[in-house]
Enzyme design. Structure first.
Site, mmCIF file in Angstrom:
data_model
loop_
_atom_site.group_PDB
_atom_site.id
_atom_site.type_symbol
_atom_site.label_atom_id
_atom_site.label_comp_id
_atom_site.label_asym_id
_atom_site.label_seq_id
_atom_site.Cartn_x
_atom_site.Cartn_y
_atom_site.Cartn_z
ATOM 1 N N VAL A 64 0.772 -1.394 0.092
ATOM 2 C CA VAL A 64 0.151 0.054 0.006
ATOM 3 C C VAL A 64 0.884 1.121 -0.013
ATOM 4 O O VAL A 64 0.360 2.497 -0.311
ATOM 5 C CB VAL A 64 -0.992 -0.012 1.189
ATOM 6 C CG1 VAL A 64 -1.969 -1.069 1.053
ATOM 7 C CG2 VAL A 64 -0.323 0.168 2.427
ATOM 8 N N SER A 142 -8.596 3.582 14.822
ATOM 9 C CA SER A 142 -8.392 2.697 15.896
ATOM 10 C C SER A 142 -8.609 3.701 17.112
ATOM 11 O O SER A 142 -8.622 4.815 17.075
ATOM 12 C CB SER A 142 -7.097 2.332 16.035
ATOM 13 O OG SER A 142 -6.770 1.965 17.606
ATOM 14 N N TYR A 155 1.865 4.562 16.500
ATOM 15 C CA TYR A 155 0.489 3.641 16.077
ATOM 16 C C TYR A 155 -0.522 4.868 16.016
ATOM 17 O O TYR A 155 -1.323 5.196 15.482
ATOM 18 C CB TYR A 155 0.234 2.472 16.638
ATOM 19 C CG TYR A 155 -0.787 1.802 16.535
ATOM 20 C CD1 TYR A 155 -0.922 1.346 15.050
ATOM 21 C CD2 TYR A 155 -2.130 1.736 17.142
ATOM 22 C CE1 TYR A 155 -1.916 0.493 14.673
ATOM 23 C CE2 TYR A 155 -3.114 1.085 16.846
ATOM 24 C CZ TYR A 155 -3.399 0.417 15.603
ATOM 25 O OH TYR A 155 -4.360 -0.222 15.360
ATOM 26 N N LYS A 159 -3.084 6.401 13.446
ATOM 27 C CA LYS A 159 -4.760 6.360 13.546
ATOM 28 C C LYS A 159 -5.370 7.706 13.691
ATOM 29 O O LYS A 159 -6.665 7.744 13.093
ATOM 30 C CB LYS A 159 -5.215 5.209 14.396
ATOM 31 C CG LYS A 159 -4.498 3.875 14.363
ATOM 32 C CD LYS A 159 -4.947 3.608 12.920
ATOM 33 C CE LYS A 159 -4.564 2.150 12.620
ATOM 34 N NZ LYS A 159 -4.858 1.589 11.247
HETATM 35 N N1 LIG Z 1 -6.532 -5.751 15.983
HETATM 36 C C1 LIG Z 1 -6.967 -4.711 16.808
HETATM 37 O O1 LIG Z 1 -7.219 -4.939 17.855
HETATM 38 C C2 LIG Z 1 -7.113 -3.580 16.042
HETATM 39 C C3 LIG Z 1 -7.805 -2.429 16.484
HETATM 40 C C4 LIG Z 1 -8.032 -1.113 16.140
HETATM 41 C C5 LIG Z 1 -7.495 -1.206 14.942
HETATM 42 N N2 LIG Z 1 -7.052 -1.997 14.137
HETATM 43 C C6 LIG Z 1 -6.686 -2.017 12.710
HETATM 44 O O2 LIG Z 1 -7.515 -2.880 11.805
HETATM 45 C C7 LIG Z 1 -6.469 -3.039 10.929
HETATM 46 C C8 LIG Z 1 -6.371 -4.701 10.559
HETATM 47 O O3 LIG Z 1 -5.723 -5.270 11.791
HETATM 48 P P1 LIG Z 1 -5.537 -6.468 12.122
HETATM 49 O O4 LIG Z 1 -5.577 -6.769 13.556
HETATM 50 O O5 LIG Z 1 -6.580 -7.197 11.184
HETATM 51 O O6 LIG Z 1 -4.176 -6.842 11.410
HETATM 52 P P2 LIG Z 1 -3.446 -8.361 10.785
HETATM 53 O O7 LIG Z 1 -2.114 -8.115 10.956
HETATM 54 O O8 LIG Z 1 -4.232 -9.443 10.931
HETATM 55 O O9 LIG Z 1 -3.915 -7.831 9.362
HETATM 56 C C9 LIG Z 1 -3.202 -6.801 8.573
HETATM 57 C C10 LIG Z 1 -3.141 -7.008 7.117
HETATM 58 O O10 LIG Z 1 -2.313 -5.976 6.459
HETATM 59 C C11 LIG Z 1 -1.487 -6.683 5.682
HETATM 60 N N3 LIG Z 1 -0.478 -5.650 5.530
HETATM 61 C C12 LIG Z 1 0.654 -5.199 6.237
HETATM 62 N N4 LIG Z 1 1.434 -4.253 5.696
HETATM 63 C C13 LIG Z 1 1.042 -4.185 4.495
HETATM 64 C C14 LIG Z 1 1.406 -3.295 3.274
HETATM 65 N N5 LIG Z 1 2.646 -2.580 3.304
HETATM 66 N N6 LIG Z 1 0.764 -3.495 2.192
HETATM 67 C C15 LIG Z 1 -0.279 -4.198 1.611
HETATM 68 N N7 LIG Z 1 -0.976 -4.789 2.992
HETATM 69 C C16 LIG Z 1 -0.349 -4.884 4.150
HETATM 70 C C17 LIG Z 1 -1.052 -7.591 6.298
HETATM 71 O O11 LIG Z 1 -0.209 -8.634 5.455
HETATM 72 C C18 LIG Z 1 -2.256 -8.255 6.632
HETATM 73 O O12 LIG Z 1 -2.909 -9.170 6.077
HETATM 74 C C19 LIG Z 1 -5.359 -2.330 11.076
HETATM 75 O O13 LIG Z 1 -5.511 -1.173 10.200
HETATM 76 C C20 LIG Z 1 -5.324 -1.999 12.455
HETATM 77 O O14 LIG Z 1 -4.564 -1.053 12.860
HETATM 78 C C21 LIG Z 1 -6.776 -3.379 14.622
#
Ligand SMILES: NC(=O)c1ccc[n+]([C@@H]2O[C@H](COP(=O)([O-])OP(=O)(O)OC[C@H]3O[C@@H](n4cnc5c(N)ncnc54)[C@H](O)[C@@H]3O)[C@@H](O)[C@H]2O)c1
Length: 252
Positions: A64, A142, A155, A159
């Protein structure tokens, strides 16, 4: 009721966690999806899920951070599905280090993936959306962008930046009938959170009024709602999906 019948969506971060679950729920709601992720090992499984739902999935490797990769996603998605109605930015990375251990490279990597990545997908969606006079963008922020976090300051900074970008684009693009919103998950049961360990998990659970961490489908359902016509009068907002979570000021 299928909320996304005949819609075409691009989703980033579909290879795991929230993105993967969102893609599955888009399939169940009748959408065709083009998935973009830096990892692609789970994309064949996703294709099968879509097929079983009578819908279609195509995906490719995309960093991305790279404008060229992002442009290629848009042209491939349009070539395959004819148009794009919805873009959902889910790809992201976290940080759980104290500031003394956060390097320049850590800072740049987090900002590049979490902020530049969202900027790239918004920027290259806009010409398509303006031309067709409709479109929906959903960015994944987030609740740490609102409340902060115990550590890992780039982080929450990234966000919060996403929320500012979202509001601004909502105002800028409203004349073309383009809606731009955020979902802000609380603590969600994915690999990202498993990496924080058992003690942090227990601390989080105590601060959540609904007394459980979120599951990826809790967030995915909110994304489907925001992407659908049910949310037709909602733009420039952040929907917190957090079980009522309010932070403790004590580090986990
Ligand atoms: N898990 C939580 O508690 C939580 C809370 C708040 C926000 N979020 C946000 O939700 C989103 C998803 O989080 P998640 O927990 O599913 O994480 P995850 O690590 O399971 O999934 C993240 C995905 O992003 C992909 N990714 C990473 N770097 C990339 C890049 N440079 N180009 C393309 N793809 C890339 C990874 O390969 C992965 O498939 C994130 O933006 C995270 O910040 C998660």
């Amino acid at each position: 009721m299928m909320l996304l019948s005949d819609k075409v969506a691009i989703l980033t971060g579909v290879n795991s966690g929230i993105g993967r679950k969102a893609a599955e729920i888009f399939a169940k709601n009748g959408a065709k999806v083009f998935g973009a992720d830096i990892r692609t090992d789970k994309m064949d499984e996703l294709r099968a899920v879509f097929k079983a739902c009578g819908s279609e999935f195509e995906g490719c490797c995309c960093d991305v951070r790279k404008a060229e990769d992002v442009k290629a996603v848009f042209s491939r998605a349009v070539e395959r599905f004819g148009r794009i109605d919805i873009v959902v930015n889910i790809a992201g990375i976290s940080c759980d280090k104290p500031i003394s251990r956060i390097s320049d490279e850590d800072f740049s990597r987090i900002m590049d993936i979490n902020v530049r990545g969202v900027f790239n997908f918004c920027k290259y969606a806009v010409p398509y959306f303006k031309k067709q006079k409709h479109g929906v963008i959903i960015n994944t922020s987030s609740i740490t962008g609102i409340y902060g976090s115990g550590m890992g300051c780039p982080y929450p900074a990234s966000k919060a930046a996403i929320m500012g970008m979202t509001k601004t684009l909502a105002y800028e693009l409203a004349p073309w009938n383009i809606r731009v919103n955020c979902v802000a998950p609380g603590v969600v049961n994915t690999e990202m959170v498993a990496a924080l360990g058992e003690r942090a998990r227990k601390t989080f659970e105590r601060s959540i009024p609904l007394r459980r961490m979120g599951e990826p489908e809790d967030i995915a359902d909110a994304i489907v709602f925001m992407a659908s016509d049910m949310a037709r009068y909602i733009t420039g907002t952040t929907l917190c999906v957090d079980g009522g979570y309010r932070p403790s000021t004590v580090n986990p």
